[in-house]
Design a protein around this motif. Structure first.
Motif, mmCIF file in Angstrom:
data_model
loop_
_atom_site.group_PDB
_atom_site.id
_atom_site.type_symbol
_atom_site.label_atom_id
_atom_site.label_comp_id
_atom_site.label_asym_id
_atom_site.label_seq_id
_atom_site.Cartn_x
_atom_site.Cartn_y
_atom_site.Cartn_z
ATOM 1 N N VAL A 138 0.837 -1.197 0.000
ATOM 2 C CA VAL A 138 0.000 0.000 0.000
ATOM 3 C C VAL A 138 0.874 1.250 0.000
ATOM 4 N N ILE A 139 1.867 1.282 0.873
ATOM 5 C CA ILE A 139 2.762 2.444 0.950
ATOM 6 C C ILE A 139 3.546 2.612 -0.351
ATOM 7 N N GLN A 140 4.010 1.507 -0.920
ATOM 8 C CA GLN A 140 4.764 1.579 -2.175
ATOM 9 C C GLN A 140 3.869 2.109 -3.303
ATOM 10 N N ALA A 141 2.642 1.637 -3.373
ATOM 11 C CA ALA A 141 1.712 2.103 -4.410
ATOM 12 C C ALA A 141 1.409 3.588 -4.219
ATOM 13 N N ARG A 142 1.238 4.009 -2.979
ATOM 14 C CA ARG A 142 0.996 5.431 -2.686
ATOM 15 C C ARG A 142 2.182 6.268 -3.154
ATOM 16 N N ASN A 143 3.398 5.827 -2.849
ATOM 17 C CA ASN A 143 4.599 6.568 -3.246
ATOM 18 C C ASN A 143 4.745 6.638 -4.758
ATOM 19 N N GLN A 144 4.402 5.554 -5.456
ATOM 20 C CA GLN A 144 4.469 5.562 -6.919
ATOM 21 C C GLN A 144 3.472 6.562 -7.496
ATOM 22 N N LEU A 145 2.295 6.618 -6.907
ATOM 23 C CA LEU A 145 1.290 7.580 -7.373
ATOM 24 C C LEU A 145 1.764 9.002 -7.144
ATOM 25 N N MET A 146 2.336 9.261 -5.992
ATOM 26 C CA MET A 146 2.812 10.614 -5.705
ATOM 27 C C MET A 146 3.915 11.019 -6.681
ATOM 28 N N ALA A 147 4.778 10.077 -7.040
ATOM 29 C CA ALA A 147 5.862 10.364 -7.981
ATOM 30 C C ALA A 147 5.338 10.575 -9.400
ATOM 31 N N ALA A 148 4.232 9.927 -9.731
ATOM 32 C CA ALA A 148 3.701 9.989 -11.101
ATOM 33 C C ALA A 148 2.725 11.132 -11.310
ATOM 34 N N GLN A 149 2.325 11.828 -10.254
ATOM 35 C CA GLN A 149 1.321 12.876 -10.360
ATOM 36 C C GLN A 149 1.854 14.078 -11.124
ATOM 37 N N SER A 150 1.588 14.123 -12.412
ATOM 38 C CA SER A 150 1.894 15.308 -13.202
ATOM 39 C C SER A 150 1.031 15.291 -14.449
ATOM 40 N N GLU A 151 0.745 16.479 -14.926
ATOM 41 C CA GLU A 151 -0.112 16.616 -16.102
ATOM 42 C C GLU A 151 0.529 15.991 -17.342
ATOM 43 N N GLU A 152 1.848 15.989 -17.380
ATOM 44 C CA GLU A 152 2.556 15.431 -18.539
ATOM 45 C C GLU A 152 2.624 13.917 -18.472
ATOM 46 N N ASN A 153 2.300 13.339 -17.340
ATOM 47 C CA ASN A 153 2.497 11.919 -17.116
ATOM 48 C C ASN A 153 1.176 11.229 -16.757
ATOM 49 N N GLU A 171 1.128 7.288 -16.592
ATOM 50 C CA GLU A 171 1.804 6.743 -15.413
ATOM 51 C C GLU A 171 0.978 6.978 -14.160
ATOM 52 N N ALA A 172 0.362 8.154 -14.064
ATOM 53 C CA ALA A 172 -0.486 8.454 -12.906
ATOM 54 C C ALA A 172 -1.680 7.504 -12.867
ATOM 55 N N ALA A 173 -2.274 7.242 -14.020
ATOM 56 C CA ALA A 173 -3.426 6.325 -14.078
ATOM 57 C C ALA A 173 -2.995 4.907 -13.698
ATOM 58 N N LYS A 174 -1.833 4.494 -14.158
ATOM 59 C CA LYS A 174 -1.327 3.163 -13.822
ATOM 60 C C LYS A 174 -1.061 3.055 -12.315
ATOM 61 N N ALA A 175 -0.441 4.087 -11.754
ATOM 62 C CA ALA A 175 -0.170 4.091 -10.314
ATOM 63 C C ALA A 175 -1.470 4.139 -9.517
ATOM 64 N N GLU A 176 -2.447 4.868 -10.020
ATOM 65 C CA GLU A 176 -3.758 4.941 -9.373
ATOM 66 C C GLU A 176 -4.411 3.564 -9.335
ATOM 67 N N ASN A 177 -4.346 2.845 -10.434
ATOM 68 C CA ASN A 177 -4.911 1.495 -10.492
ATOM 69 C C ASN A 177 -4.215 0.563 -9.507
#
Length: 187
Positions: free
Chosen positions: A70-85, A88-94
């Motif tokens: 859970v923590i790893q998935a949360r961190n991946q989402l935080m790293a992927a959060q950008s309008e250009e990405n 990646e953000a959608a994948k991390a969200e899933n």
């Protein structure tokens, strides 16, 4: 008289051109605004997750693998959060959605956790946050669709190509499990 007509035609063309350009700028800014709303909601949810994990940790000490995912998935989402990405953000969200499901499944194994008011409160806040996220994702998708449609239409497509307006990506669910209809059984 011919010059006046020619100047009038040129003025009308310039006004139409400027109107289309301004429309594209407006739509692009709406997409950016919609993304920033997603970003805010994701951050709010991401702030709730450590509290939820810490609450579960107290009851499920030997479930560290689930908590770490859970923590790893949360961190991946935080790293992927950008309008250009967006992809990646959608994948991390899933990924985060899947790991949160396994976290909530733990409550069935731990009756004390199931009855913990802090856990229940955090779970309810997270559910409310998910509802808000769904709403802003829909707004983002609608904004992107309007923008992408406009840059493909004539004559806006000419203006879009001249000034570098590019199509934007939708925030799409890639997890097939989310798309499947639930199975309902009547016994």
């Amino acid at each position: 008289m011919e010059y006046i007509i020619l100047i009038g035609v040129i003025a009308v063309i310039i006004l139409l051109f400027a109107g289309k350009y301004n429309r594209l700028v407006t739509l692009r800014n709406r997409v950016k605004n919609a993304w920033s709303q997603i970003d805010v909601r994701l951050q709010q949810r991401n702030d709730l997750i450590p509290n939820l994990v810490n609450t579960v940790k107290g009851y499920a000490k030997h479930e560290s693998e689930t908590l770490e995912r859970v923590i790893q998935a949360r961190n991946q989402l935080m790293a992927a959060q950008s309008e250009e990405n967006v992809k990646e953000a959608a994948k991390a969200e899933n990924q985060l959605q899947s790991t949160l499901k396994s976290l909530f499944a733990l409550r069935e194994s731990y009756p004390d956790l199931k009855a913990n008011t802090n856990f229940l409160d955090l779970q309810e806040k997270l559910k409310g946050m998910e509802d808000k996220l769904a709403s802003v994702r829909q707004y983002y998708s609608d904004s992107v669709t309007r923008y992408n449609t406009e840059i493909e239409k004539f004559p806006a497509n000419l203006i879009a190509s001249m000034f570098g307006f590019k199509a934007m990506e939708l925030f799409e669910v890639e997890n097939e499990e989310v798309r499947k209809a639930p199975k309902v059984k009547f016994d």
